[in-house]
Every structure is written in C-alpha cells, then in structure tokens.
Design a protein around this motif. Structure first.
Motif, short mmCIF file in Angstrom:
data_model
loop_
_atom_site.label_atom_id
_atom_site.label_comp_id
_atom_site.label_asym_id
_atom_site.label_seq_id
_atom_site.Cartn_x
_atom_site.Cartn_y
_atom_site.Cartn_z
N SER A 1 0.83 -1.22 0.00
CA SER A 1 0.00 0.00 0.00
C SER A 1 0.86 1.26 0.00
CB SER A 1 -0.89 0.02 1.24
OG SER A 1 -1.96 -0.89 1.09
N PHE A 2 0.35 2.26 -0.70
CA PHE A 2 1.03 3.55 -0.67
C PHE A 2 0.83 4.17 0.71
CE2 PHE A 2 0.06 4.07 -5.48
CZ PHE A 2 1.16 3.28 -5.78
N PRO A 3 1.70 5.12 1.12
CA PRO A 3 1.54 5.77 2.41
C PRO A 3 0.20 6.52 2.49
CG PRO A 3 3.66 6.32 1.43
CD PRO A 3 2.87 5.60 0.40
N LEU B 1 0.64 -0.65 -5.11
CA LEU B 1 1.33 -1.07 -6.33
C LEU B 1 0.37 -1.71 -7.31
CD1 LEU B 1 4.67 -2.60 -5.01
CD2 LEU B 1 4.19 -0.26 -5.73
N ALA C 1 11.02 -4.38 -5.82
CA ALA C 1 11.71 -3.20 -5.32
C ALA C 1 11.33 -2.88 -3.87
CB ALA C 1 11.40 -2.00 -6.20
N VAL C 2 10.07 -3.21 -3.50
CA VAL C 2 9.65 -2.80 -2.16
C VAL C 2 9.63 -3.95 -1.17
CG1 VAL C 2 8.23 -0.97 -3.13
CG2 VAL C 2 7.17 -3.17 -2.58
N THR C 3 9.97 -5.16 -1.65
CA THR C 3 9.90 -6.32 -0.77
C THR C 3 11.23 -6.54 -0.08
OG1 THR C 3 8.32 -7.31 -2.25
CG2 THR C 3 9.34 -8.77 -0.66
N GLY C 4 11.13 -6.75 1.22
CA GLY C 4 12.33 -7.13 1.97
C GLY C 4 12.33 -8.63 2.11
N ASP D 1 15.26 -1.42 7.55
CA ASP D 1 13.98 -1.31 6.84
C ASP D 1 12.80 -1.84 7.65
OD1 ASP D 1 14.59 -3.97 6.68
OD2 ASP D 1 14.12 -4.18 4.54
N PRO E 1 10.42 -1.28 10.54
CA PRO E 1 10.10 -0.15 11.42
C PRO E 1 10.16 -0.49 12.91
CG PRO E 1 8.20 -0.80 10.12
CD PRO E 1 9.34 -1.58 9.61
N ARG F 1 15.20 -3.30 1.83
CA ARG F 1 14.33 -3.06 0.68
C ARG F 1 14.93 -1.94 -0.17
NH1 ARG F 1 9.94 -0.74 2.54
NH2 ARG F 1 10.44 -0.88 4.75
N TRP F 2 14.58 -1.94 -1.44
CA TRP F 2 15.08 -0.86 -2.31
C TRP F 2 14.33 0.44 -2.00
CZ3 TRP F 2 18.54 1.44 -5.05
CH2 TRP F 2 18.20 2.42 -5.99
N ALA F 3 12.96 0.31 -1.87
CA ALA F 3 12.18 1.53 -1.64
C ALA F 3 10.89 1.18 -0.93
CB ALA F 3 11.86 2.19 -2.98
N PRO G 1 6.68 1.47 -0.90
CA PRO G 1 5.69 1.59 -1.98
C PRO G 1 5.25 3.04 -2.15
CG PRO G 1 5.04 -0.11 -0.40
CD PRO G 1 6.20 0.62 0.21
N SER G 2 5.17 3.47 -3.35
CA SER G 2 4.71 4.82 -3.64
C SER G 2 4.39 4.88 -5.13
CB SER G 2 5.79 5.86 -3.30
OG SER G 2 6.77 5.85 -4.30
N PRO G 3 3.64 5.86 -5.52
CA PRO G 3 3.34 5.93 -6.97
C PRO G 3 4.59 6.16 -7.80
CG PRO G 3 1.84 7.30 -5.69
CD PRO G 3 2.93 6.88 -4.75
N ILE H 1 8.17 4.97 -7.53
CA ILE H 1 9.32 4.23 -7.00
C ILE H 1 10.52 4.49 -7.90
CG2 ILE H 1 10.24 1.90 -6.58
CD1 ILE H 1 7.32 1.02 -6.14
N ARG I 1 15.33 0.76 -10.29
CA ARG I 1 16.48 0.06 -9.68
C ARG I 1 17.64 -0.02 -10.66
NH1 ARG I 1 14.63 -5.62 -7.77
NH2 ARG I 1 13.33 -5.46 -9.63
N LYS J 1 19.27 -4.70 -9.27
CA LYS J 1 18.41 -5.76 -9.83
C LYS J 1 19.11 -7.11 -9.75
CE LYS J 1 15.32 -3.57 -13.09
NZ LYS J 1 15.01 -3.31 -14.47
N MET K 1 18.01 -7.67 -2.74
CA MET K 1 18.00 -7.02 -1.42
C MET K 1 19.00 -7.64 -0.45
SD MET K 1 16.28 -9.39 0.67
CE MET K 1 15.44 -8.44 1.92
#
Lengths: 779, 151
Positions: free
Chosen positions: A687-689, A713, A735-738, B12, B14, B64-66, B68-70, B72, B75, B80, B84
């Motif tokens: 989810s986006f912030p 996403l 990209a967002v997965t750890g 990463d 929190p 993590r690379w980033a 989530p956001s509209p 991103i 990479r 790639k 990670m």
C-alpha cells in the motif's frame, strides 16, 4: 585395283601376297611364309592357297626386291605345278611384282594368265606401276574402315552414356551396349568371335566373366582368372595385347617357339576340335589348305588396373588374318569400352550407395521411433534396440554376413556380446551357441575389438586371412569392420561386421557402421541417463519426504508455544488499560507473535504442498463475531508491523457479516487465518503511504467472500494468474519487498482449493485499487 | 550544549528501527539516531552523509530498495542483479569509495551469520576499512559496547 592390274596385262587373275608375321628375311636362308591378302580371279572359282614358302618364285622376288616371271608353271624349278591353284584356275604363266606396304611389311602383286603367252616388258612395266599404288590404297581402305568403326563405337557409347544420365544403368542395358560393340567389331574385322570379359568386383572379385560375345555356339569357357593358364588369362595377367597368325601354330613346335619368343609363357589350351568347328563354319570341310585361325586379344585397362579383355578369333573372310592395324584398332575400342565400364561401375556403386543411405536413414528413423516409444513408457529396452540395429546394418551393408554388438563391462574391463545376427551364430549345438555368446574379451589384450575400444577408432580389414590379431571364431571371414559405439568421446562397445564371400564391402559400409556406432552410443547414453534420472528422482522424493516431515515437525513444535504466547498476551492485554504505553508494547508483541504464527503455519503448509496438497482437518462453521474479531485483530497487527511512518490504516466494513447467520460457511479456522493473514500481508506491504486497507465480507455468486482492497502497487491484468504462482513477484514488488519468499498467494490459492473455494485477484484499477477475494462455498 | 553524537541507522523494519533508536539513545550518552529505511533513501541522502558525516553507521544488510509509492525510483542494474540480500553491502561500498566517508566506522547489524556475510563480502569491490559485524540479538549489550568504543 587387282582387277585393273590384271586387265592392264590381259591376265586372268591377280593376287596380293603379304609376308606373314614372324618371317625373317635376313635369316640364312630367309625364313617365312606368304599369305594371300586379296585376290581377283576371272571366274572367282576358289580362294588362293596360303602358306607359300619363301623359296617360291614369289618369295624369291620379295627377298630379292625384283620382279620375276614364270613362263610355264608346269615347267619351273621353283614352282609347284601341281598346286591346286593352278589346277583350279588353269593359270599357266605368271609374274610376281614385289611391293612394300606402308607399315614396311613386304609383299607382292602376282598376275596370272591362263595361256602360255609370256609377259611383255611393257606389260610388266604397267603391272609394276599399278602395283606400286597398292600399298597406299590398301592403307587408305584400312584407315577408312578403322575410322568408321571408331566413329560407330563412339556413337554407341555416347548414346549409352546419355541413357545412363536419364537413369538407365541396369546390368542388362550395359550388356546390350557391349554386345552391340562386339557385333560391330566382328563385322568390321570379319571374324567369328568377338568377346568381352569384365571383372565385376561388386559380385566376384578376381573373376573375369563373359559379358558379351558374337559366338553363337556353346561357349567353352565363360569365366577366367589371371592364373588359369588360358590365352585370355595371359592377356589379363600380363596386361598385354596378343596377336597370333594361326592358333594351330601351338601344335607346331617350330612355330610355337616363335610365339613363345614374342609372348613368353603363352599357351593355348583349347582342343583341336575347335578347328573342326571352324571348318564347318567356313563351310569347307574338305581337306586341303585351310585359312589360319587368327587371334587378337587386348586387355581393357583403366590406369594400371586390368578391368577385362576383348578378343577376336577366326577371321571368316580373306585374308583370314588380323593385321597390326586391327590390333591397334582393337586397343582403341578396348580403351573406349574400358571407360564406359568404369563409368557404369561407378554409377552402379553410386546408385547402391544412394539406395543404402536412403534405406539407412529410414531404418534409423524407425529405430528412433522405437526409442521414442520406449521413452514414453519410461524405460529403454536396450537389448531390442541392439538387435534392431544389427538388422539395420545387415540390410544396408551388402555382404554383411555375421554381425554382433559387444559392450564394455567397465567393472571387469571386458567386452561381452549384447546382440548377434547371422546364421553362423546359430550353428552347432545349444551348448556351442551358449558358449559362443558367453565369450568375453579382455580390453587390454591384442584383439581387434579391444583395440577399437581402447583407441575409439574404426578398424577396417579387407582380408583378414593370416591376421594374428583376429580371433577366427567364424571360419571363412575375410573382411571385417569394427566400429566403436561411443558418446561424448567415451567408447562403450564395438559393432562387429564380418563379410564371408569374396566380394568387397561397399565403400560406404564403414561410414554407415560408424554412424550406427554413434547412434547406439547415444541410445546407451540415453538409457543410462534415464536410469540415473530415475534413481535421482527416487532419491529426491525420499529427500522431499524427509524434509516435509522435518518441516511438519518444526511447524508442530512452533504451533504450541506460539498458541500459548498468543493466548497469554491476549489475557494480559485484557488486564491492561487500553491506550497506555504497556498496551502499545503488548500489541506490538502480539503482532510479532501473530507474524511468527503465520510464518510457522507457512512452513507447515509449504511442507504439505511439497508432498501433496493442503489438508483441511478441523472444520467448523464460521461465526459472525469470531470472524470480525479475527479480521480486526490481524489488520491491526499488520498495521503495527508496518510502522507509523507509512500511516496505512484499515477499515473493516461490518455490514456484510450478518450473512453468516443465514448461511453455513465451513472452514478450517487455522487455514482461514493463514489465508486472511497472507492476503492482508500483501495488502499492507504494497500500500502507498497514507492509504486505507478496506476489508469486507458478504455473499456473491452464492458464495461467501472476504474481500480485501488496498491502494498501492499496480497488478496488471496479465499478472492476476501469475501472482498465484510460487515465488512470483512483479517488478515493483521486487523493489519494495524485503524479507519473504513469494509464497503468500500460492499458499492461499491451495487453501482455497482445499475448501472447494476460490482465490480471485482482480487487476488494479485506474485509481490504484487492487481487490483480492476469498470465495468459500456457503450452505 | 554539546552537539549530539550522530549515529546513522539504516534499517527497513520499522519495529526494529524503533527498538534500535531507543536502545542506542538510552544506552549511549549524548547520542542521536538518524534513521533511513531503504537503499534508495540511503543513495538519495548520501550527499548529506558526505557533507555531514555521522560518527557511526549501523547498517542492516538485507534492505528493501524503496517504500511503496506511486513513484518508486528505478532500480540500477547492480541492484536488480544483486537483490535485497546485498543492499547493505552496496551501501558500504559506496561509503568506502568516497574519501570523506571512508573512515566512518560501520557496524553491519544483521540476522545473517558471519560466515554468510563473508560469502557476500567476497563479491564486493571495496570494503570500508573499519567495518565491524554484530549479529542481531535480543541482548543489545554487545552492540552498545561496540558503539561506545567507536564513538
């Protein structure tokens, strides 16, 4: 010409004499004889006699080189007045004019008169003048005949070659062509017999068989070798032409010496009865001087090898003799036929090779089908493949009589028979056969098979007779091909091909054997790989089972402490006032325990799925309150784990829960929790912030659904099925997965299937909303 | 008032990030933890690290690379390819390559075992000279001891 000479002298006959081969004018006294080359008789009553000696008037004129005349044949010391010629023709006087032929051979033109009127000087001068023209005229005629013959032969052979280009190259066709040439030569040479013999290495090497002849009676001998003492054999063995004036000279010691002087060791083995046959052919059974039985034979060569021979015998018309010109002509004809034969043989070999390769490709293709069928059943029947391979080799290699395949026993370093073919293998008693098949060969010994396996190279022997390395298990074996069976430079055995007869293997036999060896090596490698794979698969299955059991055990071990920790924390949370720091910490701990529970359950399910499928065990009816509580609790845990910075909230829509009071939805609650948690995990994670995860339940399509919608996403339409696959992640998700292994939706899908339900993932909308539904059957 | 001892924490998770902040700030007198949560954030804020280097960096390895956001950030190829699992090590390489940050002590704070870490380290072109390793543990004593010694 002779008629003209006779007319110019008012004579009644004119004969052209020529010195026979082998005559020696320089000997003392001069040795030789004369024969009639041509004649003109006023009433053409008879053929003039042969074998006139050099002591005759004509012979003396030739030796002296001067013309001579006889006033009265009945009264002259050097004339046999009783000669039947004089008697039959009535000749009383004659003159002899010596001439020299173009080839330097001597001869004479004799003019005869039936009266006792002597020849005048002027008549003699005219006779001399005209006689001087005879040699060049004679040569011109011979050249013309020769040129016509060669032209005709060329024409016949060119037509034959053209036909061959159109595919007509049968043995019958070849015989017809050679027969036509024989007949042409016989007509040109005016002889009874013209025959051609060729060695057909294809069928019987070393034997020169009759291919064509003009002799119409039973043929006394239709096949020669180089060593059977016959006249034709001598030609074949010495690769030399022979020209004989008279075959009957073999029965005359003096003449035989002369023959042997020129042709050392030459013999004529045919009986004298031949002469009678010839006489009958001549139509002159009566006694008296007979024309000679002349013979000329020429080897047919290609380079240094003798392909065959062409021979002519018994000239039926005057002069009953083959001159040097005929010999040379026959040599030219032989060269032409030799070329034609070579072409024909090459064409036949090419044809055979093409047919063999075509058959080989077809048979190997059949073999491949067999292998493919075996592969489909999961097991390669090597014994059958080897037997089939021997059938292939036997059918496409002419002369392959005894065949076998020996394989290498790597442990014992021995070669053993894997397949055999040929009647020789079945010879003898049962015990003989068993012993033969059971024989083994050490790969370190000097045998040919061992050598092939050691070196990986093909062994080819044209004639094994006397080869000490060859084990003479099969008597009569002459030729042998030992081709390695190999794959990836590793030799696993040998393909043995033996030939019994005297005919050679075709040239392509070695290539076919080698290709078959490679093919069999490949099959063997395939069979071994399949066995290894099966064994590896069995081992892998055992290992998977062991791992599954371990995972299940670990999962079970985790389940109890996590369950207890979860229960205790719930109990403590109830005792602690909400909105305090301790409550926040306890909630965080609850979230962590919840995550640990989810991971623990994930391990168990992963283990189950590795073995078979998710099992539904404790099924209960879903209750309205429990479900609301669970959803809120888990959504809350996920939000906590995400941290406050992302500011993702959640909302549980309570409106649809009352459907559970009207519908019975039966679930394994542990599995339901796992499915919901996995879906929520994705929803929060992606989810986006500052967005909200919305959870709702209800009925759709007569099924109960739990729906989770998040804003985040993008999941494309093309990815809605892929996202249920194990380990799949979109580019953005990567990209967002750890941590995490991409098992979430894969496990959910199996949980839903175990409930006869459905996991439905809808593609992200334009406002970035992604919807995931868990659909359960509802009663 | 003395300037605080700035410690950069790259983490990463929190919950862990918060725990690290609380542990360090309460265990190391005068310290202040600055937090970065992803590799792309570290790269974006690297110029700030160069101009005002922290006293110490606590670096998670698997990052993590980033978020989530509209939007991103894309990479890079090495991200790639390496994924990670090597993110923290790539950040260390970046620090080692820059003279002004090369000397900053870095503690790799990770759940990975030392042997696993050494395997990953072999793939690096450059490693900061004063790189230390502490395995994540519920007992923060070892971590605090090392931090105190370094700052």
């Amino acid at each position: 010409m002779l008629h003209s000479i006779a007319r110019s002298c008012q004579a009644d006959a004119c004969l052209l004499w020529r010195l026979a081969p082998g005559s020696d004018l320089n000997a003392t006294p001069p040795d030789g004889r004369l024969f009639v080359l041509a004649q003109w008789l006023k009433d053409d009553k008879m053929w003039a006699s042969h074998n006139l000696g050099l002591s005759s008037v004509t012979g003396r004129a030739i030796v002296a080189g001067e013309a001579d005349s006889v006033p009265d044949v009945r009264n002259h010391p050097y004339v046999d007045g009783t000669d039947r010629f004089f008697d039959r023709t009535g000749a009383r006087t004659f003159c002899a004019v010596p001439i020299r032929f173009v080839d330097e051979q001597r001869g004479a033109v004799n003019v005869y008169r039936n009266t006792l009127r002597p020849f005048r000087d002027s008549e003699l001068a005219r006779a001399r003048g005209l006689a001087a023209l005879v040699p060049s005229l004679y040569q011109t005629i011979r050249d013309k005949v020769g040129a016509a013959l060669m032209q005709s032969v060329n024409g016949i052979l060119q037509a034959a070659e053209r036909n061959a280009m159109d595919g007509a190259s049968s043995k019958e066709g070849m015989r017809a062509v050679v027969q036509t040439i024989c007949e042409l030569v016989a007509v040109t040479f005016q002889c009874m017999e013209t025959s051609v013999f060729f060695e057909d290495r294809f069928v019987l090497p070393g034997a020169y068989e009759l291919v064509a002849t003009t002799w119409t009676d039973r043929f006394p001998k239709t096949s020669y070798t180089k060593n059977d003492g016959a006249l034709t054999s001598w030609i074949l063995a010495r690769a030399r032409s022979v020209k004989l004036f008279n075959l009957l000279d073999f029965h005359n010691e003096k003449e035989l010496r002369k023959i042997r002087k020129e042709y050392e060791g030459l013999t004529w083995t045919d009986s004298l009865e031949f002469r009678d046959v010839v006489r009958q052919r001549f139509g002159r059974a009566e006694e008296g001087r007979q024309p000679p039985l002349s013979f000329v034979g020429v080897p047919i060569m290609m380079g240094n090898s003798v392909l065959g021979a062409i021979r002519c015998c018994t000239a039926v018309r005057p002069p009953h003799y083959f001159a040097d010109g005929e010999l040379r002509l026959l040599e030219l004809v032989a060269a032409q036929i030799g070329q034609y034969w070579s072409h024909w043989v090459t064409r036949r070999e090419t044809e055979e090779e093409n047919n063999s390769w075509r058959a080989f490709v077809n048979r190997v293709s059949e073999l491949n089908h067999l292998v493919q069928k075996d592969l489909a059943s999961g097991e390669l029947n090597e014994d059958r493949i080897y037997s089939e391979a021997l059938e292939v080799a036997g059918s496409v290699i002419r002369g392959a009589g005894i065949l076998d395949i020996r394989l290498l026993d790597e442990e014992r370093q021995e070669l053993y028979y894997a397949a055999t073919k040929g009647p020789a293998w079945d010879a003898g008693t049962l015990q003989d056969r068993a012993e033969r098949r059971a024989t083994r060969y050490n790969v370190k010994d000097e045998s040919i098979g061992a050598q092939v396996v050691r070196t990986g190279t093909t062994y080819v022997a044209a004639d094994l007779t006397g080869d000490p390395k060859f084990h003479h298990r099969f008597s009569g074996t002459r030729r042998f091909i030992g081709a390695p069976l190999q794959c990836q430079d590793k030799v696993i055995g040998v393909l043995d091909i033996r030939g019994l007869g005297s005919a050679d293997f075709p040239k392509h036999a070695v290539s076919i054997a080698e290709l078959l060896g490679q093919q069999l090596g490949l099959y063997h490698y395939l069979a071994r790989s399949i066995r290894d794979l099966r064994s590896a698969k069995d081992e892998l299955n055992r290992e998977i089972r062991r791992q599954t059991e371990t995972y299940q055990d670990l999962g079970h071990q985790l389940k109890s402490p996590i369950f207890l920790a979860q229960a205790r924390i719930q109990s403590v949370l109830r005792a602690v006032p909400a909105e305090t720091a301790i409550a926040a910490d306890l909630n965080a701990i609850r979230g962590l325990i919840s995550k640990a529970k989810r991971v623990g359950m994930g391990i168990r399910l992963f283990a189950q799925l590795a073995g078979s499928k998710v099992e539904v065990s404790q099924v209960i009816s879903l209750r309205h309150d429990d479900l609301i509580k669970t959803l809120i609790e888990y959504a809350s845990d996920h939000r906590l784990l995400l941290g406050p910075e992302r500011a993702v909230t959640f909302h549980v829509d309570r409106r649809g829960f009352d459907v559970l009071e009207r519908h019975d939805v039966r679930v394994d609650y542990d599995l339901l929790e796992q499915a919901v948690n996995n879906v929520l995990d994705n929803a929060f994670k992606y989810s986006f912030p500052k967005t909200t995860v919305r959870i709702s339940v209800g009925m759709a399509e007569n099924r109960f659904h739990i729906t989770v919608v998040n804003e985040g996403l993008k999941l494309r339409a093309s990815e809605t099925d892929a996202c249920k696959k194990r380990g799949w992640r979109s580019e953005d998700a990567e990209a967002v997965t750890g941590e995490g292994s991409g098992l979430g939706l894969w496990i959910v899908e199996h949980i839903m299937k175990a409930h006869s339900g459905e996991l439905r993932v809808l593609p992200t909308t334009s406002s970035n909303l992604t919807e995931v539904k868990l659909l359960f059957p509802a009663g | 008032m003395r300037n605080p001892i700035e410690i950069l924490s790259v983490e990463d998770d929190p919950l862990q990030a918060e725990w690290i902040r609380q542990t360090i700030e309460s265990g190391v007198s005068g310290s202040k933890v600055i937090h970065m949560s992803t590799e792309s954030e570290f790269i974006a804020r690297f110029p700030g690290i160069v101009s005002t280097p922290p006293k110490l960096i606590l670096m998670d390895v698997m990052l993590r690379w980033a978020d989530p956001s509209p939007n991103i950030p894309g990479r890079p190829a090495d991200v790639k390819e390496g994924g990670m699992r090597r993110a923290g090590l790539r950040c260390c390489t970046r620090l080692a390559a820059e003279p002004k940050t090369r000397g900053i002590p870095v503690i790799l704070y990770t759940v990975l075992q030392n042997s696993e870490l050494k395997e990953l380290e072999k793939e690096l072109d450059m490693v900061p000279p004063n790189l230390l390793y502490v395995q994540k543990d519920s007992n923060p004593g070892e971590l605090l001891k090392k931090i105190r010694r370094l700052v």
